[in-house]
Enzyme design. Structure first.
Site, PDB file in Angstrom:
ATOM      1  N   CYS A 237      -0.208 -41.427   9.061  1.00  0.00           N
ATOM      2  CA  CYS A 237       0.909 -40.702   9.690  1.00  0.00           C
ATOM      3  C   CYS A 237       0.441 -39.682  10.726  1.00  0.00           C
ATOM      4  CB  CYS A 237       1.748 -40.006   8.637  1.00  0.00           C
ATOM      5  SG  CYS A 237       2.292 -41.106   7.340  1.00  0.00           S
TER       6      CYS A 237
ATOM      7  N   ASN B 261      10.608 -42.491   6.890  1.00  0.00           N
ATOM      8  CA  ASN B 261       9.243 -42.096   7.259  1.00  0.00           C
ATOM      9  C   ASN B 261       8.610 -43.285   7.977  1.00  0.00           C
ATOM     10  OD1 ASN B 261       6.478 -41.669   7.294  1.00  0.00           O
ATOM     11  ND2 ASN B 261       6.405 -40.707   5.272  1.00  0.00           N
TER      12      ASN B 261
ATOM     13  N   HIS C 105       5.888 -34.392  11.592  1.00  0.00           N
ATOM     14  CA  HIS C 105       5.960 -35.714  10.963  1.00  0.00           C
ATOM     15  C   HIS C 105       7.146 -35.736   9.996  1.00  0.00           C
ATOM     16  CE1 HIS C 105       5.195 -39.286   8.818  1.00  0.00           C
ATOM     17  NE2 HIS C 105       4.679 -38.719   7.758  1.00  0.00           N
TER      18      HIS C 105
HETATM   19  O1  UT7 Z   1       3.924 -39.591   5.186  1.00  0.00           O
HETATM   20  C1  UT7 Z   1       3.090 -39.384   4.097  1.00  0.00           C
HETATM   21  C2  UT7 Z   1       3.482 -40.332   3.022  1.00  0.00           C
HETATM   22  N1  UT7 Z   1       4.196 -39.927   1.887  1.00  0.00           N
HETATM   23  C3  UT7 Z   1       4.953 -38.820   1.636  1.00  0.00           C
HETATM   24  O2  UT7 Z   1       5.116 -37.907   2.381  1.00  0.00           O
HETATM   25  C4  UT7 Z   1       5.608 -38.805   0.287  1.00  0.00           C
HETATM   26  C5  UT7 Z   1       5.601 -37.471  -0.391  1.00  0.00           C
HETATM   27  N2  UT7 Z   1       6.325 -37.547  -1.653  1.00  0.00           N
HETATM   28  C6  UT7 Z   1       7.668 -37.584  -1.726  1.00  0.00           C
HETATM   29  O3  UT7 Z   1       8.342 -37.541  -0.734  1.00  0.00           O
HETATM   30  C7  UT7 Z   1       8.313 -37.621  -3.089  1.00  0.00           C
HETATM   31  O4  UT7 Z   1       7.335 -37.419  -4.087  1.00  0.00           O
HETATM   32  C8  UT7 Z   1       9.080 -38.948  -3.376  1.00  0.00           C
HETATM   33  C9  UT7 Z   1      10.309 -39.048  -2.484  1.00  0.00           C
HETATM   34  C10 UT7 Z   1       8.189 -40.156  -3.147  1.00  0.00           C
HETATM   35  C11 UT7 Z   1       9.558 -38.972  -4.819  1.00  0.00           C
HETATM   36  O5  UT7 Z   1      10.384 -37.845  -5.069  1.00  0.00           O
HETATM   37  P1  UT7 Z   1      10.122 -36.924  -6.360  1.00  0.00           P
HETATM   38  O6  UT7 Z   1      11.168 -35.892  -6.342  1.00  0.00           O
HETATM   39  O7  UT7 Z   1       8.696 -36.472  -6.297  1.00  0.00           O
HETATM   40  O8  UT7 Z   1      10.390 -37.928  -7.535  1.00  0.00           O
HETATM   41  P2  UT7 Z   1       9.415 -38.304  -8.740  1.00  0.00           P
HETATM   42  O9  UT7 Z   1       8.365 -39.249  -8.282  1.00  0.00           O
HETATM   43  O10 UT7 Z   1       9.009 -37.039  -9.433  1.00  0.00           O
HETATM   44  O11 UT7 Z   1      10.404 -39.111  -9.691  1.00  0.00           O
HETATM   45  C12 UT7 Z   1      11.518 -38.476 -10.330  1.00  0.00           C
HETATM   46  C13 UT7 Z   1      12.316 -39.528 -11.087  1.00  0.00           C
HETATM   47  C14 UT7 Z   1      11.455 -40.431 -11.959  1.00  0.00           C
HETATM   48  O12 UT7 Z   1      12.183 -40.743 -13.110  1.00  0.00           O
HETATM   49  P3  UT7 Z   1      11.919 -39.955 -14.489  1.00  0.00           P
HETATM   50  O13 UT7 Z   1      10.476 -40.194 -14.817  1.00  0.00           O
HETATM   51  O14 UT7 Z   1      12.217 -38.518 -14.195  1.00  0.00           O
HETATM   52  O15 UT7 Z   1      12.872 -40.602 -15.433  1.00  0.00           O
HETATM   53  C15 UT7 Z   1      11.291 -41.686 -11.139  1.00  0.00           C
HETATM   54  O16 UT7 Z   1      11.078 -42.836 -11.918  1.00  0.00           O
HETATM   55  O17 UT7 Z   1      12.963 -40.400 -10.139  1.00  0.00           O
HETATM   56  C16 UT7 Z   1      12.636 -41.754 -10.453  1.00  0.00           C
HETATM   57  N3  UT7 Z   1      12.595 -42.507  -9.197  1.00  0.00           N
HETATM   58  C17 UT7 Z   1      13.680 -43.050  -8.647  1.00  0.00           C
HETATM   59  N4  UT7 Z   1      14.959 -43.102  -9.046  1.00  0.00           N
HETATM   60  C18 UT7 Z   1      15.834 -43.742  -8.241  1.00  0.00           C
HETATM   61  C19 UT7 Z   1      11.524 -42.710  -8.379  1.00  0.00           C
HETATM   62  N5  UT7 Z   1      11.916 -43.416  -7.311  1.00  0.00           N
HETATM   63  C20 UT7 Z   1      13.244 -43.635  -7.447  1.00  0.00           C
HETATM   64  C21 UT7 Z   1      14.196 -44.291  -6.662  1.00  0.00           C
HETATM   65  N6  UT7 Z   1      15.472 -44.321  -7.086  1.00  0.00           N
HETATM   66  N7  UT7 Z   1      13.883 -44.890  -5.482  1.00  0.00           N
END
Ligand code: UT7
Length: 335
Positions: free
Chosen positions: A121, A292, A262
């Site tokens: 990125c 993204n 970004h």
């Molecule tokens: O450009 C550089 C590349 N990457 C980034 O910048 C990504 C940086 N990270 C993020 O933006 C965030 O960490 C994410 C958007 C990827 C995830 O958001 P989060 O608030 O960190 O969610 P999490 O991974 O902590 O997951 C929370 C819950 C989980 O369920 P439980 O364990 O609490 O029951 C996940 O299984 O949300 C669940 N989950 C989803 N639910 C519905 C994860 N993905 C999804 C989804 N839809 N797509």
């Protein structure tokens, strides 16, 4: 064409362009096949839709050609006037030849030098900094840079944690020599810490996957990401990188017309804005429309901001990005 000038010089953004595929997938479209919802994606990321290369004639290469053609048209230049093309991407069709060579041939820039750059990125900001530095050596006069990723080719749409985040886009700029040494990049950082690579990687084969990686259903050839780890890295890095750029240049918020960041996650952008006290109208956001787009994101923002008349000659802008590698970069430009 190598320049024979040994006089100090600056650099100017002579033109910008961008390209996205025609097909749009909304969050509701993804929710038809994935256990996710518009509400979850919008709240956690700020994304409402993304463009994806689905049509047979759309690819990273086609987006790169279109974006750079538009940037050349905007600059009022021919491809034959470029002496170098840099294409930043992690989703190029092949590693040999580089897409930059194919873009140069397609647009009629040969025998301009051409190479691909991999900084995920951060790729567009890396390329911009490199272009400015090469121009200031006096060896180059006009450089075409493209940041582009077709992330839809490398995300597993059967897996919800990664696939909802990304989209496809290209952003390009033509950077030319300017006689005024105060024009162009007045401060830049290009940085990386490879010890964090396991947070975001694209394995080709089983042996690429580190043994300590958590088990997952994502197949080979598709992106793996430790979302929370990348999130933590991004939130602290974003703030630190902007702070460093402002301290090093002595600029205050009022001196900067736009902070071009970004587009990783709206929460990451909002956190930096809040911690640094940046006003809404100085931090452009388009993640809601594109997701993204990795190396495409900063160039796409720059092009939209220019076309919307939000930046003008004589103003100062700061561009920042972070990504896989892990990499991060900043660029302070006097326009
Ligand atoms: O450009 C550089 C590349 N990457 C980034 O910048 C990504 C940086 N990270 C993020 O933006 C965030 O960490 C994410 C958007 C990827 C995830 O958001 P989060 O608030 O960190 O969610 P999490 O991974 O902590 O997951 C929370 C819950 C989980 O369920 P439980 O364990 O609490 O029951 C996940 O299984 O949300 C669940 N989950 C989803 N639910 C519905 C994860 N993905 C999804 C989804 N839809 N797509």
């Amino acid at each position: 064409m190598p320049s024979d000038s040994s006089m100090p010089c600056g650099a100017r953004i002579a033109g910008t362009g961008s390209a996205v595929p025609a097909t749009v997938w909304t969050n509701d479209d993804l929710a038809k096949t994935l256990d996710t919802s518009d509400e979850w994606i919008t709240q956690r990321t700020g994304i409402r839709q993304r463009h994806v290369c689905i049509a047979g004639d759309e690819s990273a290469f086609s987006l790169q050609c279109e974006a750079l053609s538009k940037a050349l048209a905007d600059a009022g230049m021919e491809a034959s006037e470029l002496d170098l093309i840099i294409v930043a991407s992690v989703t190029n069709e092949m590693t040999c030849p580089s897409n930059a060579c194919r873009v140069a041939a397609e647009l009629g820039a040969a025998p301009a030098g051409a190479f691909d750059l991999v900084a995920a990125c951060s790729g567009f900001v890396y390329s911009l900094n490199l272009a400015d530095s090469l121009i200031r050596t006096g060896r180059h006069r006009a450089i075409g840079i493209v940041g582009c990723d077709a992330m839809s080719n490398v995300v597993d749409f059967n897996e919800r944690t990664v696939s909802v985040l990304f989209g496809d886009a290209a952003g390009a700029a033509v950077i030319v020599r300017d006689d005024d040494p105060n024009k162009g990049c007045v401060y830049q950082t290009l940085q990386a810490d490879g010890s964090g690579w396991k947070a975001l990687f694209l394995p080709r084969k089983e042996s690429d996957v580190p043994p300590e990686s958590p088990p997952c259903d994502i197949e080979m050839g598709f992106l793996r990401m430790e979302g929370r780890e990348v999130y933590r890295f991004a939130v602290s890095k974003f703030k630190n990188v902007i702070e460093d750029a402002m301290q090093a240049t002595g600029l205050g918020v009022d001196d900067v017309s736009q902070f071009i960041c970004h587009q990783s996650n709206i929460r990451i952008i909002e956190s930096a804005k809040e911690k640094l006290g940046l006003p809404d109208d100085k931090v452009y956001v388009n993640i809601d429309r594109y997701g993204n787009t990795s190396a495409g994101s900063v160039g796409l923002c720059l092009d939209e901001i220019r076309r919307a008349g939000k930046i003008h000659e004589g103003e100062t802008i700061i561009l920042v990005a972070f990504g896989g590698g892990l990499t991060w970069a900043s660029s302070v430009w006097n326009l």
